[in-house]
Design a protein around this motif. Sequence first.
Motif, PDB file in Angstrom:
ATOM      1  N   ASP A 161      -9.170   5.845  -3.584  1.00 41.78           N
ATOM      2  CA  ASP A 161      -7.955   5.886  -2.773  1.00 41.78           C
ATOM      3  C   ASP A 161      -7.294   4.515  -2.774  1.00 41.78           C
ATOM      4  O   ASP A 161      -7.991   3.481  -2.769  1.00 41.78           O
ATOM      5  N   VAL A 162      -5.974   4.519  -2.757  1.00 42.40           N
ATOM      6  CA  VAL A 162      -5.229   3.260  -2.760  1.00 42.40           C
ATOM      7  C   VAL A 162      -5.648   2.367  -1.596  1.00 42.40           C
ATOM      8  O   VAL A 162      -5.782   1.149  -1.751  1.00 42.40           O
ATOM      9  N   LYS A 163      -5.883   2.943  -0.442  1.00 44.17           N
ATOM     10  CA  LYS A 163      -6.219   2.148   0.748  1.00 44.17           C
ATOM     11  C   LYS A 163      -7.506   1.342   0.565  1.00 44.17           C
ATOM     12  O   LYS A 163      -7.706   0.311   1.219  1.00 44.17           O
ATOM     13  N   LYS A 211       0.794  -1.237   0.000  1.00 43.58           N
ATOM     14  CA  LYS A 211       0.000   0.000   0.000  1.00 43.58           C
ATOM     15  C   LYS A 211       0.827   1.287   0.000  1.00 43.58           C
ATOM     16  O   LYS A 211       0.621   2.155  -0.861  1.00 43.58           O
ATOM     17  N   GLU A 231       0.944   3.975  -3.159  1.00 41.40           N
ATOM     18  CA  GLU A 231       0.535   5.373  -2.974  1.00 41.40           C
ATOM     19  C   GLU A 231       1.580   6.316  -3.570  1.00 41.40           C
ATOM     20  O   GLU A 231       1.237   7.313  -4.226  1.00 41.40           O
ATOM     21  N   GLU A 282       1.064   8.786  -6.817  1.00 39.47           N
ATOM     22  CA  GLU A 282       1.417  10.197  -6.681  1.00 39.47           C
ATOM     23  C   GLU A 282       2.351  10.634  -7.810  1.00 39.47           C
ATOM     24  O   GLU A 282       2.189  11.708  -8.401  1.00 39.47           O
TER      25      GLU A 282
END
Length: 500
Positions: free
Chosen positions: A375-377, A130, A134, A138
């Motif tokens: 979102d990546v999460k 994760k 991210e 970005e």
Amino acid sequence: MPDKLTQLKELLGEVYDLRNVAAVLNWDQHTYMPPAGGEARGLQLATLGKLAQIKFTSDEIGKLLKDLKKELAGADPYSDDAALVRVTARDYDKAVRVPPEFVAEQAVVTSKALEAWVEARKKSDFSIFKPHLEKVVELVKRYITFFPPAAHSYDILLDDYEPGMKSQEVIEIFNVLRPKQVELLRAISKAKQVNDKFLYGNYNQQKLVDFAVGIATQFGYDWNRGRQDRSPHPFQTTFSINDVRITTRFEPSAPINTLFNTMHESGHAMYEQGVNPAFERGSLMSGASLAVHESQSRLWENLVGRSLPFWEHFYPKFKKRFSSIIGDVSLKSFHKAINKVQPSFIRVEADEATYNLHIMLRLEIEIGLVQGEMDVKDLPEIWNSKMKSYLGITPPNDAKGVLQDVHWSGGSIGYFSTYALGNLISAQIWEVINRDIPDLNEQIRKGNFESLLSWLRSHLHVHGRKYEPQVIVKKICGMKITPEPYLRYLTTKFGELYGL
């Protein structure tokens, strides 16, 4: 003093030498590098990437391109020299927008991300990957800002892999495909199902690898200019037209895929080996695009390798080699089994009727990440939800879900749609090939692939990057990329297999 074109070629040779050395290090990282070498390898790749970027974006190359575009203004745009200048100028115009420092930073980040992905996939734990993903996302968003605004921010990423293609074109093609493939999948689900248990027996790994090597050899993959090794995710890489390598993997849970992995990657490799040798160390030394490249791997893996004529030749040898597992399974039953349609968790193990749905899922996620709508999460949950919606199944863990592909660890966002486009192109080309070689099936039954490879060499491979994807597809097929031939192929093939 050398003329300007010769000067350009000499400078490009140095750039591609640096890039190809980096490719060797990248190949080693996937195959033989010890786990502790990841951090140092990232720095090495960063240095090479930065040097190549500085050299390629030099004022000297820029001036040569400007002068040569004027000199060749009246020339055939698809002559070798004019194409070299045109393609290089396109690459240059994009590259000068990207700071060398960014290239170096991306190399470090993606090298660490690769190592984290390998560990995360092994442990089936997305949390390990994760923070690295991210950072990758970005960087991708920063990369987009280097370019003028596009109709769709994803266009900038897609253009790196499919020159000239727009996101809306892909979305429209997928909008035609999706309902037709879902309809076909529903019809198949109501038909009598195929017994494929014998494909999951205790196959000897080395024997399968050796059998796959024999197939690639018969296809025409030149081992004097290539080799096969093993990696967590199969891939093909090129260091030179005379050094084109492939990798494979053995999955005990799906052993037969070893055969199709090698067919797939050798399809990529034969494309690269067939590029005009005059394009060595230059901008034309590769395929037209990733989708066109994928058309070659899918053609050899599926249209050839999963066809009945192919196994009429190879099945007696396969049955003899693995008699203790195959037993009295007939050719007809074996052919049905390797073409069984059943929703699966893993993209590279997906059948032809469901494969494109895997790609559509990834495209939607990539667009969501780029636009900041996801979102990546949240990716494991989003992934599982889309798998349930598209294929009716939910991955039992991250390794069989969001962690299955290596691509995002390398920053390859904008890539996945090329796989589905490659399927479409393969079917378009296949229809033309069968028109030009009427007895192709009979040749395949005899294990003779010379005419097929020769046709591909002369109509596609030799051109390298001279043509944009839509241009080369229209040149070969008389039309741009369209889903209709692929839908005809699927409907005919699975209609016969499942009695629809």
